[in-house]
Design a protein around this motif. Structure first.
Motif, PDB file in Angstrom:
ATOM      1  N   MET A  48       0.854  -1.200   0.000  1.00 48.35           N
ATOM      2  CA  MET A  48       0.000   0.000   0.000  1.00 48.35           C
ATOM      3  C   MET A  48       0.888   1.248   0.000  1.00 48.35           C
ATOM      4  N   ALA A  49       0.632   2.136  -0.928  1.00 49.95           N
ATOM      5  CA  ALA A  49       1.418   3.364  -1.044  1.00 49.95           C
ATOM      6  C   ALA A  49       1.040   4.339   0.067  1.00 49.95           C
ATOM      7  N   ASN A  50       1.998   5.181   0.455  1.00 48.33           N
ATOM      8  CA  ASN A  50       1.665   6.199   1.434  1.00 48.33           C
ATOM      9  C   ASN A  50       1.055   7.413   0.735  1.00 48.33           C
ATOM     10  N   THR A  51       0.632   8.374   1.546  1.00 45.66           N
ATOM     11  CA  THR A  51      -0.076   9.532   0.988  1.00 45.66           C
ATOM     12  C   THR A  51       0.769  10.285  -0.029  1.00 45.66           C
ATOM     13  N   GLU A  52       2.018  10.549   0.315  1.00 44.65           N
ATOM     14  CA  GLU A  52       2.885  11.303  -0.573  1.00 44.65           C
ATOM     15  C   GLU A  52       3.085  10.589  -1.901  1.00 44.65           C
ATOM     16  N   GLU A  53       3.212   9.282  -1.852  1.00 46.15           N
ATOM     17  CA  GLU A  53       3.382   8.503  -3.087  1.00 46.15           C
ATOM     18  C   GLU A  53       2.140   8.578  -3.961  1.00 46.15           C
ATOM     19  N   HIS A  54       0.984   8.484  -3.324  1.00 39.73           N
ATOM     20  CA  HIS A  54      -0.264   8.604  -4.088  1.00 39.73           C
ATOM     21  C   HIS A  54      -0.362   9.973  -4.769  1.00 39.73           C
ATOM     22  N   LEU A  55      -0.085  11.028  -4.025  1.00 40.17           N
ATOM     23  CA  LEU A  55      -0.214  12.378  -4.569  1.00 40.17           C
ATOM     24  C   LEU A  55       0.776  12.618  -5.696  1.00 40.17           C
ATOM     25  N   GLN A  56       1.994  12.116  -5.550  1.00 44.22           N
ATOM     26  CA  GLN A  56       2.991  12.272  -6.602  1.00 44.22           C
ATOM     27  C   GLN A  56       2.592  11.503  -7.848  1.00 44.22           C
ATOM     28  N   GLU A  57       2.033  10.302  -7.648  1.00 40.75           N
ATOM     29  CA  GLU A  57       1.586   9.511  -8.798  1.00 40.75           C
ATOM     30  C   GLU A  57       0.471  10.226  -9.549  1.00 40.75           C
ATOM     31  N   ILE A  58      -0.486  10.782  -8.817  1.00 36.81           N
ATOM     32  CA  ILE A  58      -1.598  11.498  -9.450  1.00 36.81           C
ATOM     33  C   ILE A  58      -1.085  12.715 -10.206  1.00 36.81           C
ATOM     34  N   LYS A  59      -0.186  13.453  -9.584  1.00 40.79           N
ATOM     35  CA  LYS A  59       0.401  14.612 -10.257  1.00 40.79           C
ATOM     36  C   LYS A  59       1.076  14.204 -11.555  1.00 40.79           C
ATOM     37  N   ASN A  60       1.862  13.137 -11.510  1.00 41.40           N
ATOM     38  CA  ASN A  60       2.579  12.681 -12.706  1.00 41.40           C
ATOM     39  C   ASN A  60       1.625  12.213 -13.797  1.00 41.40           C
ATOM     40  N   ILE A  61       0.551  11.562 -13.391  1.00 32.54           N
ATOM     41  CA  ILE A  61      -0.432  11.080 -14.364  1.00 32.54           C
ATOM     42  C   ILE A  61      -1.090  12.251 -15.085  1.00 32.54           C
TER      43      ILE A  61
ATOM     44  N   ASP B 262      -2.571  10.978 -18.860  1.00 34.26           N
ATOM     45  CA  ASP B 262      -2.981   9.572 -18.939  1.00 34.26           C
ATOM     46  C   ASP B 262      -4.436   9.432 -18.484  1.00 34.26           C
ATOM     47  N   GLU B 263      -5.337   9.523 -19.431  1.00 35.58           N
ATOM     48  CA  GLU B 263      -6.769   9.503 -19.133  1.00 35.58           C
ATOM     49  C   GLU B 263      -7.212   8.191 -18.488  1.00 35.58           C
ATOM     50  N   ASP B 264      -6.630   7.072 -18.897  1.00 32.89           N
ATOM     51  CA  ASP B 264      -7.042   5.771 -18.375  1.00 32.89           C
ATOM     52  C   ASP B 264      -6.578   5.557 -16.934  1.00 32.89           C
ATOM     53  N   SER B 265      -5.377   6.019 -16.621  1.00 32.13           N
ATOM     54  CA  SER B 265      -4.820   5.797 -15.284  1.00 32.13           C
ATOM     55  C   SER B 265      -5.343   6.773 -14.242  1.00 32.13           C
ATOM     56  N   ALA B 266      -5.799   7.961 -14.682  1.00 33.36           N
ATOM     57  CA  ALA B 266      -6.185   9.007 -13.735  1.00 33.36           C
ATOM     58  C   ALA B 266      -7.280   8.565 -12.762  1.00 33.36           C
ATOM     59  N   PRO B 267      -8.409   8.017 -13.244  1.00 37.78           N
ATOM     60  CA  PRO B 267      -9.448   7.642 -12.277  1.00 37.78           C
ATOM     61  C   PRO B 267      -9.026   6.477 -11.388  1.00 37.78           C
ATOM     62  N   ILE B 268      -8.202   5.584 -11.911  1.00 40.43           N
ATOM     63  CA  ILE B 268      -7.725   4.457 -11.116  1.00 40.43           C
ATOM     64  C   ILE B 268      -6.848   4.952  -9.977  1.00 40.43           C
ATOM     65  N   ALA B 269      -5.932   5.874 -10.300  1.00 44.98           N
ATOM     66  CA  ALA B 269      -5.027   6.400  -9.275  1.00 44.98           C
ATOM     67  C   ALA B 269      -5.791   7.160  -8.200  1.00 44.98           C
ATOM     68  N   VAL B 270      -6.788   7.940  -8.605  1.00 49.17           N
ATOM     69  CA  VAL B 270      -7.594   8.686  -7.638  1.00 49.17           C
ATOM     70  C   VAL B 270      -8.355   7.724  -6.729  1.00 49.17           C
ATOM     71  N   GLN B 271      -8.959   6.694  -7.312  1.00 48.14           N
ATOM     72  CA  GLN B 271      -9.713   5.736  -6.505  1.00 48.14           C
ATOM     73  C   GLN B 271      -8.813   4.984  -5.544  1.00 48.14           C
ATOM     74  N   GLU B 272      -7.614   4.600  -5.998  1.00 48.17           N
ATOM     75  CA  GLU B 272      -6.670   3.905  -5.122  1.00 48.17           C
ATOM     76  C   GLU B 272      -6.256   4.797  -3.952  1.00 48.17           C
ATOM     77  N   ALA B 273      -6.051   6.086  -4.227  1.00 49.61           N
ATOM     78  CA  ALA B 273      -5.693   7.010  -3.155  1.00 49.61           C
ATOM     79  C   ALA B 273      -6.832   7.143  -2.155  1.00 49.61           C
ATOM     80  N   LEU B 274      -8.055   7.270  -2.657  1.00 46.57           N
ATOM     81  CA  LEU B 274      -9.216   7.359  -1.771  1.00 46.57           C
ATOM     82  C   LEU B 274      -9.341   6.094  -0.926  1.00 46.57           C
ATOM     83  N   ASP B 275      -9.151   4.941  -1.563  1.00 49.53           N
ATOM     84  CA  ASP B 275      -9.266   3.671  -0.845  1.00 49.53           C
ATOM     85  C   ASP B 275      -8.215   3.544   0.259  1.00 49.53           C
ATOM     86  N   ASP B 276      -7.057   4.166   0.060  1.00 53.13           N
ATOM     87  CA  ASP B 276      -5.991   4.120   1.058  1.00 53.13           C
ATOM     88  C   ASP B 276      -6.102   5.238   2.087  1.00 53.13           C
TER      89      ASP B 276
END
Length: 228
Positions: A1-14, A19-33
């Motif tokens: 499980m990624a930490n908060t900073e990792e999630h936010l950096q991933e979303i920023k990079n996406i 990356d339209e396909d990865s954006a909602p997945i990354a947001v949902q994963e961050a919310l789930d964590d």
């Protein structure tokens, strides 16, 4: 499980990558964590959109990259908006306090790519946006702006034949005595700063990122006018 900073950096990079396909997945994963929705907005999406804007301004990114970013933001916000609303309801505080904008493509015009990009970036930047779609009658736009107590009306037109209706929107606001209540942003390929000034608009921008910066400035001006 990624930490908060990792999630936010991933979303920023996406968002930067568009990356339209990865954006909602990354947001949902961050919310789930357990990452907060507002934190995702302000520390993930907004910094990503801002960096894209900076890259566009210096000529590193071009219109295709902006289009991809706009689509990625739309996809991300489709997942994030319900979470923001739930977070707002639970906390009893307003999530969207940047300002309220009603945006539409003016009547007789069905082009929406630029409008959609602007709408997505405004939403991702914290504005409460009501996007009315395309071919929207003047009175419908004004009625919605009054209903939502909007700070700004954003009006787009790509066809030169539709541009007079944007002028008519402003003239109608004047006749109704509503012009002082709203800042008006206009946009579209044929729209120039000179034309916008000539019809009495409060400004235009050449890119979605520019539109966000313009909206921030206009709302700040509006609040200073009210306070004075």
């Amino acid at each position: 499980m990624a930490n908060t900073e990792e999630h936010l950096q991933e979303i920023k990079n996406i968002i930067i990558d568009g990356d339209e396909d990865s954006a909602p997945i990354a947001v949902q994963e961050a919310l789930d964590d357990g990452v907060g929705a507002l934190q995702i907005l302000t520390q993930g999406l907004v910094p990503g959109a801002d960096e894209v804007g900076e890259l566009f301004e210096v000529g590193t990114f071009f219109l295709p990259e902006l289009m991809l970013t706009g689509r990625a933001l739309q996809a991300a916000m489709a997942v994030l908006t319900p979470a923001l609303e739930m977070e707002q309801a639970q906390s009893g505080t307003a999530v969207h306090d940047t300002g309220t904008i009603v945006i539409a493509t003016i009547q007789t015009d069905i082009h929406d790519l630029g409008k959609n990009m602007v709408s997505s970036m405004l939403t991702a930047s914290g504005f409460k946006v009501f996007d009315l779609g395309v071919d929207v009658p003047i009175k419908t736009i004004i009625a919605k702006a009054k209903e939502e107590k909007a700070n700004i009306i954003g009006c787009s037109g790509l066809l030169t034949t539709s541009m007079p209706y944007i002028r008519d929107l402003i003239d109608t606001l004047v006749v109704m005595g509503e012009r002082p209540h709203f800042k008006v942003m206009v946009g579209g390929a044929p729209v120039t700063p000179e034309w916008a000034a000539g019809i009495g608009a409060d400004g235009t921008a050449s890119s979605p990122v520019g539109a966000v910066n313009l909206a921030r400035r206009l709302i700040q001006e509006q609040r200073e006018e009210v306070a004075s």
